[in-house]
Design an enzyme around this catalytic site. Sequence first.
Site, PDB file in Angstrom:
ATOM      1  CG  HIS A  72      -0.369   0.014   2.549  1.00  0.00           C
ATOM      2  ND1 HIS A  72      -0.141   1.179   3.258  1.00  0.00           N
ATOM      3  CD2 HIS A  72       0.032  -0.987   3.355  1.00  0.00           C
ATOM      4  CE1 HIS A  72       0.378   0.882   4.436  1.00  0.00           C
ATOM      5  NE2 HIS A  72       0.500  -0.422   4.522  1.00  0.00           N
ATOM      6  CG  ASP A 189       2.913   0.501   7.723  1.00  0.00           C
ATOM      7  OD1 ASP A 189       2.517  -0.049   6.685  1.00  0.00           O
ATOM      8  OD2 ASP A 189       2.237   0.568   8.764  1.00  0.00           O
ATOM      9  CD  GLU A 223      -2.641  -1.516   5.575  1.00  0.00           C
ATOM     10  OE1 GLU A 223      -2.524  -2.505   6.323  1.00  0.00           O
ATOM     11  OE2 GLU A 223      -2.292  -0.366   5.915  1.00  0.00           O
ATOM     12  CD  GLU A 224      -1.370   2.665   7.468  1.00  0.00           C
ATOM     13  OE1 GLU A 224      -1.938   2.247   8.497  1.00  0.00           O
ATOM     14  OE2 GLU A 224      -0.175   2.439   7.225  1.00  0.00           O
ATOM     15  CG  ASP A 244       2.014  -3.907   5.413  1.00  0.00           C
ATOM     16  OD1 ASP A 244       2.779  -3.094   5.956  1.00  0.00           O
ATOM     17  OD2 ASP A 244       0.822  -3.674   5.205  1.00  0.00           O
ATOM     18  CG  HIS A 324       1.425   2.634  12.759  1.00  0.00           C
ATOM     19  ND1 HIS A 324       0.067   2.582  12.978  1.00  0.00           N
ATOM     20  CD2 HIS A 324       1.614   2.116  11.512  1.00  0.00           C
ATOM     21  CE1 HIS A 324      -0.539   2.034  11.938  1.00  0.00           C
ATOM     22  NE2 HIS A 324       0.383   1.742  11.034  1.00  0.00           N
TER      23      HIS A 324
END
Length: 346
Positions: A72, A189, A223-224, A244, A324
């Site tokens: 993503h 990410d 995606e998030e 990922d 994150h």
Amino acid sequence: MNKSAYLDYILDQTQKILSIDSPTGFTKNVAEYVMREYKSLGYSPKQTVKGGILCEIGEGAYSKDALCLEAHVDTLGGMISQITDSGRLILTPLGGLEPNNTETENCKIYTRTGKIYSGTMQMKNASVHVNNKYRSTAREFDTMEVVVDEKVNSKEDVHLLDIRVGDIVCFDPRTVLTESGYLKSRFLDDKVSVGILLGFAKYVKEENIKLPRKVYIYFTVFEEVGHGGSGSIPSDVTDIISVDLGCVGEGLTCTEYQVSICAKDSVGPYHYDIVTGLIEAAQNGNVDYAVDIYPHYASDVDSALTAGHEVRHGLIGPGVYATHGYERSHKDAILNTFLLLTEYLK
């Protein structure tokens, strides 16, 4: 195969992609860049209705047994939810953005009229010499604000800049590639895996690889927030592997130098045969890998299954520390992820 050349390409592309702001829902610019790169490699990518990218990179003998590799391009970010009377901006998160990870971070404000302003995310009343509750205040989105780098002292002043509720706020990725091979940045990410899949497509084209089956690469853009891979899966796909991140932390075996093969996440176990096949490929190719379970993780493949797609599923990715947040991985993990793909698709 010149492994170092492909790794250099992956690292270069990853850094370029990281430099393009793309929080979930604001991915047009990065999608256009990735589309151009695939075209420059000789492919014919197509854009999905939601703005994702789908590209076929291999035609195999089994027309009804295709594999889809997903990553993503959307990241975490913010959206203005309120403009205060003093001219500060209150944010609502896009995706799982943690407010304590945004304090003192530089950011950009994108207006819908095309203007871009800079600012800094601070806690309210941010001077230690003024605020005696500085240390005890919980860092939450309602205790923090963006200070705009313009002479604004009121809501009206901010409106004169064309800044409005609903505008996108993007945080500086602060990307660094160290001489020792560590890649540090926000939003590894999942942009590092976007770079890996670009590298894999380059490898297939330049080495004239005859893949054993048809392979699609699918870059999603939501995606998030949980619905990136829920649609646009080609009808002949039977297997999906999400490329990922592998998590690094207490209780896990993966390091920043390995490729992670996920056996189970918060949604449930990944398909036994896919996981086993990935492990066997890593062992056959002498790829440094780890198998882990991630209880606080969900992937694009999970959203595809939830949406009703009848597919087998897997999840791999380079080991990344501080997910994150301000994330870190190593070029060894990135190379091992690339090599696992090449071995799995022999």
